[in-house]
Design an enzyme around this catalytic site. Sequence first.
Site, PDB file in Angstrom:
ATOM      1  N   GLY A  16      42.888  47.927  35.930  1.00  0.00           N
ATOM      2  CA  GLY A  16      43.502  48.314  37.202  1.00  0.00           C
ATOM      3  C   GLY A  16      43.828  49.788  37.287  1.00  0.00           C
ATOM      4  O   GLY A  16      44.866  50.170  37.843  1.00  0.00           O
ATOM      5  N   GLN A 191      47.518  51.900  20.076  1.00  0.00           N
ATOM      6  CA  GLN A 191      47.487  52.975  19.080  1.00  0.00           C
ATOM      7  C   GLN A 191      46.051  53.415  18.793  1.00  0.00           C
ATOM      8  O   GLN A 191      45.754  54.611  18.721  1.00  0.00           O
ATOM      9  CB  GLN A 191      48.157  52.506  17.785  1.00  0.00           C
ATOM     10  CG  GLN A 191      49.640  52.208  17.916  1.00  0.00           C
ATOM     11  CD  GLN A 191      50.215  51.647  16.628  1.00  0.00           C
ATOM     12  OE1 GLN A 191      49.881  52.098  15.530  1.00  0.00           O
ATOM     13  NE2 GLN A 191      51.078  50.646  16.749  1.00  0.00           N
ATOM     14  N   CYS A 378      29.096  42.821  60.918  1.00  0.00           N
ATOM     15  CA  CYS A 378      27.784  43.325  60.526  1.00  0.00           C
ATOM     16  C   CYS A 378      26.740  42.202  60.621  1.00  0.00           C
ATOM     17  O   CYS A 378      26.361  41.807  61.716  1.00  0.00           O
ATOM     18  CB  CYS A 378      27.859  43.956  59.142  1.00  0.00           C
ATOM     19  SG  CYS A 378      26.448  45.020  58.745  1.00  0.00           S
ATOM     20  N   HIS A 514      32.179  47.854  60.401  1.00  0.00           N
ATOM     21  CA  HIS A 514      33.001  47.268  59.336  1.00  0.00           C
ATOM     22  C   HIS A 514      34.458  47.695  59.514  1.00  0.00           C
ATOM     23  O   HIS A 514      34.901  48.683  58.911  1.00  0.00           O
ATOM     24  CB  HIS A 514      32.502  47.719  57.961  1.00  0.00           C
ATOM     25  CG  HIS A 514      31.226  47.082  57.528  1.00  0.00           C
ATOM     26  ND1 HIS A 514      31.179  45.917  56.791  1.00  0.00           N
ATOM     27  CD2 HIS A 514      29.934  47.437  57.743  1.00  0.00           C
ATOM     28  CE1 HIS A 514      29.918  45.586  56.558  1.00  0.00           C
ATOM     29  NE2 HIS A 514      29.143  46.496  57.129  1.00  0.00           N
ATOM     30  N   GLU A 516      37.054  46.498  58.276  1.00  0.00           N
ATOM     31  CA  GLU A 516      37.862  46.339  57.065  1.00  0.00           C
ATOM     32  C   GLU A 516      38.064  47.651  56.318  1.00  0.00           C
ATOM     33  O   GLU A 516      39.033  47.807  55.565  1.00  0.00           O
ATOM     34  CB  GLU A 516      37.242  45.290  56.126  1.00  0.00           C
ATOM     35  CG  GLU A 516      35.913  45.675  55.495  1.00  0.00           C
ATOM     36  CD  GLU A 516      34.700  45.250  56.301  1.00  0.00           C
ATOM     37  OE1 GLU A 516      33.635  45.035  55.689  1.00  0.00           O
ATOM     38  OE2 GLU A 516      34.821  45.131  57.531  1.00  0.00           O
TER      39      GLU A 516
END
Length: 542
Positions: A16, A191, A378, A514, A516
Site C-alpha cells: 500500500g 531489519q 464506455c 469514464h 470514475e
Amino acid sequence: MTRYIFVTGGVVSSLGKGIASASLAAILEARGLKVTMLKLDPYINVDPGTMSPFQHGEVFVTHDGAETDLDLGHYERFIRTTMTQNNNFTTGRIYEHVLRKERRGDYLGATIQVIPHITDEIKRRIIKGAGDADVALVEIGGTVGDIESQPFLEAIRQLRVEVGSKRAMLMHLTLVPYIATAGETKTKPTQHSVKELRSIGLQPDVLICRSDHPVDASSRRKIALFTNVEERAVISLEDVDTIYKIPGVLHAQGLDDFVVERFGLQCNGADLSEWDKVVDAKLNPEHEVTIAMVGKYMELLDAYKSLIEAMSHAGITNRTKVNLRYIDSEDIENQGTSLLEGADAILVPGGFGLRGVEGKITAVQYARENKVPYLGICLGMQVAVIEFARNVMGWKDANSTEFDRNSGHPVVGLITEWADATGAVETRDEASDLGGTMRLGAQDCQLAAGSKVHDCYGKDVITERHRHRYEVNNNLLPQLVDAGLVVSGRSEDGALVEVVESKDHPWFVACQFHPEFTSTPRDGHPLFSGFVKAALAQKNKA
C-alpha cells in the site's frame, strides 16, 4: 524550492505504498502546502496502456490523456492536484527517450550507460514532474532488491546528495508480520529490508510498519535501534476498515510534524475535518442498496479500481452503503439473468475484446425491459446501443466492428478522426498501433436540457476523460433516434455521441467517457450520485 519524499517498499509487494503516500500528501495539503506526487514504474512497457487488466489492473487516464498506473487514481482521490503525463513514467519510457537522443547524436558519440545517462534522465523527469510544489512525494514501484528497481534507487540516491538532506528524505514501507502462535510481531524482516537499502547507499528517514496488528512501542523501539531511524519516525500502520482513515492514523502519530520540522517548513496545523466527515459518512450509512456490476475482468478487481471507489464515494455522498455484486459477464452467458435478480441497479463498465460481450448485452436488455436503473460506461454505452438496435429496432445482426467487421448493421465503429484536447486533429485506421492510439483525456461534452444526465450535472457543458477507439456510427444514428434512442450528450463539435438514454425508463444512462476518473471521496461525482439515488428509488418502490 521543492522538497522530496522518496517512497520505497520492502519485504513484499502490495503493502500500500500508494495509499500511504497519498495519505501523507493529504495531511501536508491540509496544512496549506502545495503538494504533488509521482509514480516511477520499473517495468519495461512504455506505459500500461496495452497491458492486460489481469496483470496490471486499471489504466488510469489523466486529464491530459496519459495512460498511467492506477496509483495516480489514488493520488487524485486524496489530494486536489491534477495529475499529468509528467507524474508517471516507466523504465520503457526512460530507455525510449535516451535511445532516441543517442540516435540523434545528442550524446556526441559517448558510450551510453545506466550511470550516468539513465539515472540522469530519471532525475530530470523527477524534477520536471515535481514542478513548483512545496513537497513532491515520489513513489518507486516494486520492492527493494528487485533488479528492475536498481536504476531508480540509484537515481534517488544521487538526487538526495545533490539537493541535500534539508530537501530530501526517504520513507520506507515494510511488513511487520504478526505470528499468532507466538502472540507477537516480528521485526526481523524490516531489519533485513533496511539493511538491503543501506547496502546501496540509502538510509530511511521514516519507516511505515504495515501489519494486521498494532506495532507496539517496544517493537518500534527495537526497529529504531536496528535501523538507525528516530523512534518517532517509526510509524505503525495496521489494517483499517476504510482507507480514508489513514490520513488521521498517520497524523495522530505525528508523521506530518516530523516531515515539516525536518524540511524546515513554515505552515499551519492540519485541518482533517473533511476526512473526518468522509469517514463518518462511510461508516454510518442511513440507507443500503445492492448494485450488480457486470464486467469481464472480475478475477482482478483492481481492473475496476477507480469505478469501485467512485461507487463508494456515491455511497458517502448519499449516506448509503453500496453493496456491489460482482458478476462476470460470461457467467450471464452461461447461467442467464437470474444472477441479476434482486439488484437495485445494474452497472456495466468498460472493456475491450469480444469475450463476455454477449453477457453484457443480455444485462442491458434485462435492465431496459425490467425498468431497473442502468449505468453504462464506455463499452457499457456501446453494448447499450447494440442491444437497442437488436431488440428494439429488430436488427438482429447489429454489432460493433470491434467484434464483427462484417455486421450488416455496424451501429458502433472505429473512430477515424477527432480533435484532441488541444484542438489538434487525430486520425486512426485498422492498421494503427494499439498503444497510445485511442481517444484519450479530457473532452468537453454538450448535454441536452431536460435529460437525466443534465439533471445529474446541472450543467450544459461538462468535461470528462475518455479512453476508447470505437464510437456510435453516425450513419445509422438517425434511425436509432427515430426508434426512441435518446442522445443526451455530444462532443463539443457535435460529431460524436457521448451519452445515450432510454425513453420511457426511470433511469437509463450510458456514457462513452469514464466519469470514475474524476470522482473523489470528499466531493463524489454527480453521475454516480444520481445513479445511487435511482437505485434507492428502485429499492423503495419494490
